[in-house]
Design a protein around this motif. Structure first.
Motif, PDB file in Angstrom:
ATOM      1  N   GLN A 154      27.020 -50.728  17.214  1.00 29.07           N
ATOM      2  CA  GLN A 154      25.926 -51.177  16.369  1.00 29.07           C
ATOM      3  C   GLN A 154      25.102 -52.222  17.094  1.00 29.07           C
ATOM      4  O   GLN A 154      25.562 -52.818  18.077  1.00 29.07           O
ATOM      5  CB  GLN A 154      26.437 -51.696  15.040  1.00 29.07           C
ATOM      6  N   SER A 155      23.905 -52.431  16.628  1.00 29.42           N
ATOM      7  CA  SER A 155      22.997 -53.393  17.244  1.00 29.42           C
ATOM      8  C   SER A 155      23.614 -54.783  17.226  1.00 29.42           C
ATOM      9  O   SER A 155      24.347 -55.136  16.304  1.00 29.42           O
ATOM     10  CB  SER A 155      21.666 -53.433  16.494  1.00 29.42           C
ATOM     11  N   GLN A 174      23.432 -55.854  24.785  1.00 31.76           N
ATOM     12  CA  GLN A 174      22.847 -54.586  24.377  1.00 31.76           C
ATOM     13  C   GLN A 174      23.268 -54.206  22.963  1.00 31.76           C
ATOM     14  O   GLN A 174      22.458 -53.778  22.155  1.00 31.76           O
ATOM     15  CB  GLN A 174      23.267 -53.491  25.353  1.00 31.76           C
ATOM     16  N   ALA A 175      24.569 -54.354  22.670  1.00 34.74           N
ATOM     17  CA  ALA A 175      25.088 -53.929  21.380  1.00 34.74           C
ATOM     18  C   ALA A 175      26.484 -54.504  21.187  1.00 34.74           C
ATOM     19  O   ALA A 175      27.000 -55.231  22.040  1.00 34.74           O
ATOM     20  CB  ALA A 175      25.144 -52.401  21.315  1.00 34.74           C
TER      21      ALA A 175
END
Length: 176
Positions: free
Chosen positions: A130-131, A145-146
């Motif tokens: 997920q973000s 990044q995530a």
């Protein structure tokens, strides 16, 4: 009967291709008691910590450079780069993860990430990624990044191209 076997093979191959497209492998490592990960395709090699030569007027988190087959490769102390702000203490498990950075301005620069220990290669499917949360000063965390969920624990997934700014990469390329 041959058609059934062939048909099964095609379905199996299509399933296998879909699986490959939805699962990505990451190298996990620890830095200051945190687990971080990079896409395995970004990793060139993992080496023992060797003599790191200090370079003046570099950002604090750049520990120096190592001689890798005749090339000067900058080493980023990720413990200093993160909010922890504490220089890594070298141990027998410490190592350098070598990655290639491709800044938006073009070019290619090998950098080393000084880590406390390499853990393992793990697979994250797209549903477990997920973000990254947008908290604090996100300008200083562009390298995140995530977040990947692994056994109910979140792992920070790094974007290697954003670990250093374009200006920092340009300065480092001038060392070579």
């Amino acid at each position: 009967m041959a058609e059934l076997i062939t048909g099964y093979g095609i379905e199996h191959e299509e399933f296998h291709q879909q699986y490959i497209e939805t699962v990505t492998q990451y190298l996990t490592f620890s830095v200051a008691n945190e687990t971080l990960a990079v896409n395995i395709l970004a990793v060139n090699e993992i080496i023992e910590v060797s003599e790191i030569t200090f370079i003046p007027r570099m950002p604090e988190f750049i520990r120096g450079v190592i001689n890798l087959r005749g090339a000067a490769v900058p080493v980023v102390d990720f413990s200093l780069k993160t909010a922890k702000g504490v220089m890594s203490k070298l141990s027998d498990k410490s190592c350098i993860v070598l990655v290639d950075v491709n800044p938006p301005s073009g070019g290619n620069q090998a950098i080393g990430l000084l880590v406390d220990a390499v853990k393992e290669i793990v697979e994250f499917d797209h549903n477990s990624i997920q973000s990254a949360p947008q908290v604090g000063d996100s300008n200083n965390a562009d390298y995140i990044q995530a977040m990947g969920k692994l056994n109910e624990v979140f792992v920070i997934i790094l974007e290697v191209d954003n670990i250093l700014s374009s200006g920092q990469i340009k300065s480092l390329m001038e060392i070579n």
